[in-house]
Design a protein around this motif. Sequence first.
Motif, mmCIF file in Angstrom:
data_model
loop_
_atom_site.group_PDB
_atom_site.id
_atom_site.type_symbol
_atom_site.label_atom_id
_atom_site.label_comp_id
_atom_site.label_asym_id
_atom_site.label_seq_id
_atom_site.Cartn_x
_atom_site.Cartn_y
_atom_site.Cartn_z
ATOM 1 N N ASP A 155 0.816 -1.211 0.000
ATOM 2 C CA ASP A 155 0.000 0.000 0.000
ATOM 3 C C ASP A 155 0.854 1.266 0.000
ATOM 4 N N GLN A 159 3.192 2.137 -7.366
ATOM 5 C CA GLN A 159 2.684 1.368 -8.500
ATOM 6 C C GLN A 159 1.250 0.911 -8.246
ATOM 7 N N LYS A 160 0.545 0.657 -9.323
ATOM 8 C CA LYS A 160 -0.799 0.112 -9.206
ATOM 9 C C LYS A 160 -0.731 -1.287 -8.635
ATOM 10 N N ARG A 161 -1.729 -1.644 -7.847
ATOM 11 C CA ARG A 161 -1.733 -2.956 -7.212
ATOM 12 C C ARG A 161 -1.697 -4.085 -8.246
ATOM 13 N N GLU A 162 -2.338 -3.869 -9.392
ATOM 14 C CA GLU A 162 -2.319 -4.911 -10.431
ATOM 15 C C GLU A 162 -0.892 -5.196 -10.890
ATOM 16 N N GLU A 163 -0.098 -4.139 -11.021
ATOM 17 C CA GLU A 163 1.286 -4.323 -11.449
ATOM 18 C C GLU A 163 2.105 -5.028 -10.381
ATOM 19 N N ASN A 165 0.957 -7.068 -8.115
ATOM 20 C CA ASN A 165 0.511 -8.460 -8.086
ATOM 21 C C ASN A 165 1.127 -9.255 -9.229
ATOM 22 N N ARG A 166 1.249 -8.611 -10.398
ATOM 23 C CA ARG A 166 1.857 -9.309 -11.541
ATOM 24 C C ARG A 166 3.306 -9.640 -11.256
ATOM 25 N N TRP A 167 4.047 -8.694 -10.650
ATOM 26 C CA TRP A 167 5.434 -8.968 -10.288
ATOM 27 C C TRP A 167 5.524 -10.149 -9.333
ATOM 28 N N ASP A 169 3.345 -12.555 -8.942
ATOM 29 C CA ASP A 169 2.968 -13.781 -9.653
ATOM 30 C C ASP A 169 4.144 -14.330 -10.451
#
Length: 201
Positions: A155, A159-163, A165-167, A169
């Motif tokens: 938080d 960066q956006k949370r989606e980005e 999360n992608r990192w 993943d």
Amino acid sequence: MNCKSRIFSLAAVVALVACGKPVAETSSGYPDKYETGSERQVMQLVFNDGCASWNGASIRVSTFEGYWTLSRYSSQRCTAPALFEQQFEMDSQFIGFWENTLVIDVGTADADREMYLLDGGSGERIGEIWYVGEPLFGKTGITFYEPTREQAILDECPQKREELNRWQDQGAMIMYASKKRFDLKTRNTNALEEKGCYAMR
């Protein structure tokens, strides 16, 4: 090394963003903007048979088994006796000449690297930085982000949370980075207030 020296063609898989706005998206090129304006401060040198000349001076890069050397001359075409010679491991490379300073990039890691700064006249190591992203060279200093091994609170990352999360993943850990500046005159590195986040793979 019979080719034009590349400036920061580092294929790092890191994205570094300062709180509030992007600072450096790592890529295969050098940033377009610099802290003192749009003029590039790092001189690109053209090597012929391992020797590069400029303004009555020259350097030679010689490769041996397990190491390479950088020699500095006070004449063109690397003909006079060398002013100094420095030896480096094979995981490093000469990347440019900045404000009478020879710049050596060190390391094979994607996420973070080191940089040695050598006095162009004596060969003395006047500084070194540990960085992620791409440092910004100015007339009087280098601004960069130094990685930490402190795991970031997502938080608090810009960066956006989606980005993020992608990192994650992709197997990366999201870590903090501290903004710092190397001062060429004092040869000191000072911490700045700003922080960023980066992906450590």
